[in-house]
Structures are given as C-alpha cells and as structure tokens.
Design an enzyme around this catalytic site. Structure first.
Site, PDB file in Angstrom:
ATOM      1  N   HIS A 103      -4.196  30.075 -17.794  1.00 58.99           N
ATOM      2  CA  HIS A 103      -5.081  29.529 -18.816  1.00 58.99           C
ATOM      3  C   HIS A 103      -4.559  28.204 -19.366  1.00 58.99           C
ATOM      4  O   HIS A 103      -5.298  27.218 -19.469  1.00 58.99           O
ATOM      5  CB  HIS A 103      -5.260  30.541 -19.954  1.00 58.99           C
ATOM      6  CG  HIS A 103      -6.053  30.011 -21.095  1.00 58.99           C
ATOM      7  ND1 HIS A 103      -5.471  29.395 -22.183  1.00 58.99           N
ATOM      8  CD2 HIS A 103      -7.389  29.970 -21.310  1.00 58.99           C
ATOM      9  CE1 HIS A 103      -6.418  29.005 -23.020  1.00 58.99           C
ATOM     10  NE2 HIS A 103      -7.586  29.345 -22.517  1.00 58.99           N
ATOM     11  N   CYS A 135      10.769   0.530   8.655  1.00 60.43           N
ATOM     12  CA  CYS A 135      10.757   1.504   7.560  1.00 60.43           C
ATOM     13  C   CYS A 135      11.927   1.298   6.614  1.00 60.43           C
ATOM     14  O   CYS A 135      12.231   2.161   5.803  1.00 60.43           O
ATOM     15  CB  CYS A 135      10.771   2.934   8.097  1.00 60.43           C
ATOM     16  SG  CYS A 135      12.235   3.334   9.081  1.00 60.43           S
ATOM     17  N   SER A 185      16.030  -1.499   8.646  1.00 55.71           N
ATOM     18  CA  SER A 185      16.651  -2.778   8.269  1.00 55.71           C
ATOM     19  C   SER A 185      17.978  -2.592   7.540  1.00 55.71           C
ATOM     20  O   SER A 185      18.840  -3.470   7.595  1.00 55.71           O
ATOM     21  CB  SER A 185      15.687  -3.610   7.417  1.00 55.71           C
ATOM     22  OG  SER A 185      15.312  -2.909   6.248  1.00 55.71           O
ATOM     23  N   ASN A 186      18.174  -1.452   6.890  1.00 52.88           N
ATOM     24  CA  ASN A 186      19.435  -1.250   6.157  1.00 52.88           C
ATOM     25  C   ASN A 186      20.625  -1.188   7.112  1.00 52.88           C
ATOM     26  O   ASN A 186      21.601  -1.933   6.981  1.00 52.88           O
ATOM     27  CB  ASN A 186      19.374   0.032   5.324  1.00 52.88           C
ATOM     28  CG  ASN A 186      18.345  -0.048   4.217  1.00 52.88           C
ATOM     29  OD1 ASN A 186      17.821  -1.118   3.930  1.00 52.88           O
ATOM     30  ND2 ASN A 186      18.048   1.079   3.594  1.00 52.88           N
TER      31      ASN A 186
END
Length: 818
Positions: free
Chosen positions: A442, A774, A725-726
């Site tokens: 509820h 990514c 890319s890291n």
C-alpha cells in the site's frame, strides 16, 4: 456455469437489478458494478477460455446502493454532514466520517435487497455443494466503487474487504459495512484530493468464492515495472497466506521479474528472484472470534521461495494475456495491477482482481527526470526504494494510526507500515519510510501515485530514526534506498527526449548495475556497449567462484561461515548460486535493451581484486603487478581457473538459450594473442557457447598494443572489437594508471594513443569487423568523441550521465562532415 443455478438478468433489466452475477457484466458495466466487479466479469467472460482461472461470484449493483440511500432518505443527511468539511483538519475529517458511517450502519437494508442477496448467496452455496444453514460457502466480500480503478486514479483499498465470510448473516453484515466504507476518512480525503463528487460515486459489493490461499500463497503482480515504467517486464510479489498482508505491506514478500517478449515466444525468462522475509501469514481463524488472523511463518518456510518457477511463469503468462486483452478493449496500451492467489486444497492458481495500473501509464515517455545526491552522511536506515527521487525534511515517527494528528505537512513519515487509513497524511509528506512492505504494498502504491519518494521494508527505521531530526531520503541510487542524516544537497536534471537528433554513429551505454538497467531503457541509446560482470560478482555474488566450488576445502572459517549464510538456499549446490545470480544480473541488463545489442564483458578482475572476494585469498597468487598479470583471457583456459570460468559460460548460455535473450554478445578482455583468443573460444564451446550457433558473436577488447598491431589476425578469431581506452592508454604510454606518481601523464588524447585508435579502427573496418569504444575518454572529452566520429567508428559507448550531451555533440559533428 452460474447460469445453471440462477437465471441471467435480461439486458433491459440490468440497469435496475439489485444483483448481477459476474458472468453477466464486463468492462462496459463500471457504472453498474464498479471497476473491480466489472473487471472480474470481463475476465470470466473473455479470458477463461484462454486458461485464466477466476473465481465466480455476484455483485450488488450501484443501483442497489442508490436505492438503499434513497429509500432510507439518507442523501440529504449525508450532504448536510459534508457542507463545510475541511479535509486538511484531521479532527474535522474524522468526526464527519464517523457520523456518515454510523448513519448508514444504523439504517437497515430494504427487505427486497436482503432477499436478493440471500437468494444469490444460496445459489452460490448450492453451486459449491453446501447448504445455506448456520454456515455456508466461504466467500470474500469486497467493495467496488463506481469511480474505482479508472486509469487516471487508483481507488485501491479505499473501501473495505472481508475474507472468509461463511454465513448469510455475515454476508449481509459485510455488505452493510462495505456500503458504509464509502465514507471512511481515507475515502473522503481521496475523493476530495482527486476531484470526485462524493455523491457521484456509488458502491457495488462483490461476493466471490474464496481461494484457499490461507493454505498456500498469494500476492500482487504488475504487467509493468512499477518503478521505472519499463513495459517489457512483469513484477510478481508472493507471500504465504491470504493476500491482504502483501497489499497492506504487513509482510516483506518474495519478488520476481519475468521478461514478457520472450515469455510469449515460449522461453523461461525469469530475470530476477529476490527472497522476502515473509514473517507472518494471514489464515482463517477457525473456531475463533474473528474471520482471519495472522500467525508466524516457520523459519524453514521463510528461507525458501514460496512459489516455484513454473508458477512464476504461469502467473506472468496470465499477466500478458490480461494486459493484451485490456489494451485491446481500450484501444491503448493498458498495463495492469493484478491480485492472484493459489488454492492450497487444489494447487490451482487464480486471478482474484485486475485493474489498470494508474501511475506509470500516466507519465510522459518524452521526459527523463533524474535526481543526483551531491553529498553523503551517516546512513540511518535502508530498504527498497520507491520512486527514483529524493525527499527531505524533519522526521516524524508515528507508530499507530491513532497518532496521525501529530503529523505536519512537509515532514518525513516514519512508520511500521501504512494502510488506507493513513492516506490523509501521506499526501502531505515529503517522503515515506516504513519498516515493512515490498514494492507492491500500500505505501509503495500510494507514494508512487502521489510522486513522493518512499523506502519500504527497512526493518528498524522507527528505532534508528528519531522524531524531529533532519533526514534526506534518497531513492535515486538504485534498488536500495537510503535514509541519510541531515539535509543534503542534491540536483534535479530534466531532459526532453522528443527533440534529440538521431545519429549515424551508434550510441551505446556502459551499464554495470542490473538494478538500474530498467531505468536506463528509456534513454536514447542503441544498446549496451559494456556490461561489466564485476559489479554483479562483487555486489550480488560476493564470493570467489572457486570458494563456492571447493567450499568444503575452505581454510578461512569466517569466510566459510559468511558464504554458508549467503548460499543457504543452495547448500547442496553452491556453484549454482554463482550461475543463478550472474544469469539474473546479465538478464536484467539484456532485457532492458532487448532486442538491441548488449555486449557483456566476461569477468576482468585482477588477482588482487579476486582475492578480496569471500574465500578468494586461498585461490589467488600474490603478484607484484596484477594490472598486467593473471587477468582476462589468460585465466579462462588456465587449469587453475577454467572450471570457475565454466560457471560464467553456464550463466551466459542460460540467458541466451533458456531466456531467449540472444541480443547478448560476450566480449573477452585482456586477450594478448590471437592464439589465446582461440583457446578461450574453444573453452566457451565446451560449455555450449559455440561461435556462430544461435547467432552467437564473440567480441574482443582492443586494449593492448598487440590487439592493434595484430588486428588483422584478431579479426580472423573474433567478430568485433571494442576499444578499451583506459588500458590502451596506460599500455601505450607505459604507465600504471593506479599510480599517483605518473597519473598526470595519463591522457587518452595523447598523439600516440590516438594513432593506436586510428590504426585499430581502420584495420577492423578493412576486415569487415565492427568496432566501437567503451572506455572513459568519449564521456570525459567531447573532442575525443569528435575524433572517433571523423574516423568512422561504428559505435561509442558512454556512461549514462554523458549520453544526452554527447548525442547532441556527435549529431553536430556528423552534420559538419556531411
């Protein structure tokens, strides 16, 4: 059929009938028998032939209610009571409501109405092989207002329900109480709040054969995700005993999500299962003074799911059938709010109510509104979050409904649970926190409807939060909501989606937390470019896979005890815990974006991170430089880890083959050589993930210089690339991104890194392989995103908070490039 017991009322006489059988009414009869009863009739007429079970019964009509009010001369007396009513004055509201109800209860039913009810109940007794004596057939007596269950406003719980009513005198008394319940304090307040005229609303009473769920289970389900409005999932809640405890939030139920599109295709897509505490159950009060009572659930029963997988799927199929039917009848998509029950005597499932969902169906799909908490402080309580928003104010702890006069507008309501009696103050709250209840209770339903953030099922909020202290209620951080001490800073962001341009470059999202996936489904993304398994393993599984597989050999007693508690449902097969949890996490993300591609990177913890999982230290080496050590692909085929990798493969296979989520594309991280790639692909094939079978593609992370230099050779092994890319930056520049000493040199925009990226894109495209990115760079640096578009990259995967602004930037670049 009931028609064999009683004659059906002719169409001409329906308008003035005192009683109508459910079989005689449908959705067009809301004015005659209210939303609840007309819906039951509609399902009995239209859906029983599709396998949906609905208990039969009859309804007193709205005409019968008006006839009673007119014959007794009550209308003017009631109007006089409400002439100068102030619904915001609780004492005034309570006094007027009490007088109105007493007026109705003190007035006997006309004789012909009593006779009509008696004859109908007698026919029901005959139908079920019982005589109408001192006791008769057991029925549920529920009120159904003529304004109830209209899609624009939920009158759920506004009037009364009586269960296990089993004699004529009790049926008559319950009907009388239902008539009076049209003027409960909460109903008066609710009608006023929603602009309904008190005297334009009439009341019908449904008398329905009881389903013996007191001997089994019951619950609520929605054909839509109640939090995010995600249309493709059905949410089912379940607890032991009669359903009132789930509806009222007196119990924390089990919860299940099922994916509707592939369910309709014959798959078994149970996306998530969450165990509730289910501490009490409502049963018949046999030989007692009440109709029902609550009893404690035995500990072993609490610690298992109360319905099985086939029952979950059956209920979800019915939710689809009911939703499709009502959408067809109304000519517009109509998600449904449904109550169900299982009969403990026959084992059958039944639908006992169905009404249009009233919150998500009313929201604009073109606006994304997000809340971001800027500060954090001491956490006072946690529970299930309702409404992805933030609220704050002074806490008001109210333990009993008799104390609601103490509540002041703008305060945060802290209580054990709510029922409809609380509604006059709920709409004045800045947020609501309850000890008990699940996502369909509820408090959750009303909070959603009123746009108020709520946290339910906290357990001990009334003890840990004190009246008068400033609190911030945050429901924007996922499935778990937190009550923070103090008034914290936050920001609200609104984005209009209808004006966003389409881009040629695919815009994907990076998603790690499955609990947030449904919320991200409405973002303007073409899928998921990076779904990280690390979040699921660290937060949902928590244990090292080999610690689960070799549980009896564990040397750390603390870790062993923690794993035993974590996997108590899986004592005979702990590795299945890993597979189930991982499959559910992947499936939630895959379902949110289905049929768009979802690229799932296989686990990429480093050995020191694996060691931090429960029981992990026993199975991991101590490496000097784990960043470039035993990680990614090199683990998957290694004799020391391959059996753990097999569990990941099993989870992925289940998601694709059993749930039908074939949009999942596995991706291999840190793959140093093409030969290593072939070994991993062979390992996956052993566990049923055969490249090319059932449309299975396998991607590789392009994050090592060798991936770029040997991109032609990697193209012969894998179906696509995703630039990380890291890692590519740190390995191109020869630095450790975790070291603060050289962190200032880490920059994806370095010319050497950009040449690597350019070479990778050109080689992949020359080989007809898809290539995306990514890593963090496109999210952090708009100019890097422009550089990628100019090179013709296929896709860019972004963090969710970067998607909207980057879409605009990329559209401009594409336009400039022509």
């Amino acid at each position: 059929m009931v028609s064999s017991v009683v004659e059906k009322t002719s169409v001409a006489h329906k308008e003035t009938a005192l009683i109508l059988w459910f079989e005689e009414v449908g959705t067009h009869d809301v004015g005659l028998v209210g939303g609840k009863n007309s819906s039951l009739g509609e399902m009995i007429q239209q859906l029983t032939n599709k396998g949906v079970n609905v208990p039969s019964g009859f309804a007193t009509t709205a005409y019968a209610y008006r006839y009673f009010i007119q014959e007794a001369g009550l209308e003017q007396k009631l109007r006089d009571l409400f002439t100068d009513l102030d619904v915001n004055d609780m004492a005034n509201l309570q006094e007027r409501g009490h007088l109105a109800r007493q007026l109705i209860l003190d007035t006997p039913f006309p004789q012909n109405l009593q006779t009509a009810i008696a004859e109908a109940y007698g026919a029901m007794c005959e139908r079920y092989g019982q005589k109408m004596g001192r006791t008769g057939v057991d029925v549920a007596v529920r009120s159904s207002a003529t304004a109830e269950d209209l899609p624009e406003a939920s009158f759920a719980g506004q009037q009364e329900t009586y269960l296990n009513v089993h004699s004529l005198s009790c049926v008559l008394e319950s009907c009388h109480k239902c008539f009076a319940s049209l003027f409960t304090d909460r109903a008066i307040s609710y009608r006023h709040h929603n602009g309904f005229d008190h005297f334009a609303v009439a009341l019908s009473v449904g008398v329905q054969k009881m389903v013996r769920s007191d001997l089994a289970t019951s619950g609520v389900m929605f054909s839509i995700d109640t939090e995010t409005g995600f249309k493709n999932a059905a949410l089912i809640t379940a607890a032991y005993g009669l359903g009132e405890n789930v509806v009222q939030g007196a119990v924390n139920p089990d919860e299940y999500f099922v994916f509707k599109p592939t369910l309709k295709e014959g798959f078994k897509p149970i996306l998530e299962k969450r165990l509730g505490s289910k501490a009490i159950k409502m049963v018949y009060d046999v030989g007692g003074s009440k109709l029902t009572k609550n009893v404690e659930v035995a500990e072993p029963e609490r610690e298992k799911y109360c319905i099985n997988d086939e029952e979950i799927l059956q209920l979800a199929r019915w939710a689809c059938i009911i939703e499709d039917h009502y959408s067809g009848v109304r000519g517009v998509y109509t998600p449904m709010d449904i109550e169900w029950a299982k009969d403990g005597q026959t084992g059958e499932l039944f639908i006992v109510q169905a009404r249009p969902e009233t919150v998500q169906s009313q929201k604009s799909a073109n606006v994304i509104k997000t809340y971001e908490l800027k500060d954090h402080s001491q956490v006072l309580a946690t529970g299930r979050s309702v409404g992805a928003a933030i609220g704050q104010g002074k806490a008001q702890v109210i333990r009993n409904v008799s104390q609601i006069n103490q509540f002041r507008p703008g305060e945060v309501l802290i209580t054990n649970r709510t029922d409809p009696d609380w509604e006059p103050i709920m709409k004045q709250a800045s947020a609501i926190v309850t000890n008990q209840g699940g996502k369909t209770c509820h408090a959750a339903i009303i909070a959603r409807e009123m746009g108020i953030p709520a946290i339910v099922g906290c357990g001990d909020a009334t003890d840990t939060i004190k009246t008068g202290e400033d609190v911030t209620i945050c429901c924007s951080e996922g499935d778990e909501g937190s009550v923070y001490s103090g008034i914290l800073n936050y920001e609200v962001h609104e984005t209009e989606l209808s004006n966003l341009p389409r881009t040629k470059t695919q815009i994907l999202m990076n998603v790690g937390n499955p609990e947030q996936a449904f919320g991200f489904a409405s973002y303007p993304a073409d899928g998921v470019g990076l779904a990280r398994l690390e979040f699921i393993i660290a937060n949902h599984i928590k244990a090292h896979p080999l610690a689960l597989m070799k549980f009896d050999e564990l040397e750390d007693p603390l870790a062993k005890a923690e794993i035993a508690e974590l996997t108590k449902l899986y004592a005979g097969d702990r590795p299945r815990f890993f597979v189930d949890k991982l499959a559910h996490g992947i499936a939630m993300i895959a379902a949110a974006f289905y049929p768009k591609p979802v690229v799932v990177r296989m686990s990429d913890f480093k050995s020191n991170e694996y060691a931090n999982l429960l029981g992990g230290r026993q199975f991991e080496p101590k490496e000097e430089n784990p960043m470039i050590g035993w990680r990614g692909a090199s683990r998957y085929y290694d004799p020391n880890y391959r059996e753990a990798y097999a569990l990941e493969c099993q989870a992925l296979k289940r998601v694709r083959d059993e749930m039908g989520l074939t949009n999942v594309i596995p991706m291999i991280p840190f793959c140093r050589t093409p030969d290593e790639g072939r070994k991993v692909i062979a390992e996956m094939a052993k566990h049923g993930l055969k490249q090319g079978k059932n449309g299975l593609e396998i991607y590789v992370m392009c994050e090592l210089p060798s991936n770029v230099i040997l991109a032609d050779e990697f193209s012969e092994v894998f179906d696509g690339f995703s630039i990380g890319s890291n890692d590519l930056t740190q390995l191109t520049l020869g630095l450790d991104r975790d070291s603060s000493l050289v962190a200032h040199l880490f920059d994806e925009r370095n010319l050497g890194v950009k040449r690597m990226v350019k070479m990778a894109i050109e080689t992949a495209k020359a080989n007809g392989r898809k290539i995306g990115i990514c890593g963090q760079a496109p999210s952090d640096y708009p100019e890097f995103a422009e550089f990628l578009v100019e090179l013709g990259i296929d896709s860019i995967s972004l963090n969710p908070d970067s998607v909207l602004k980057t879409v605009l930037r990329i559209a401009e670049v594409e336009k400039a490039l022509g």
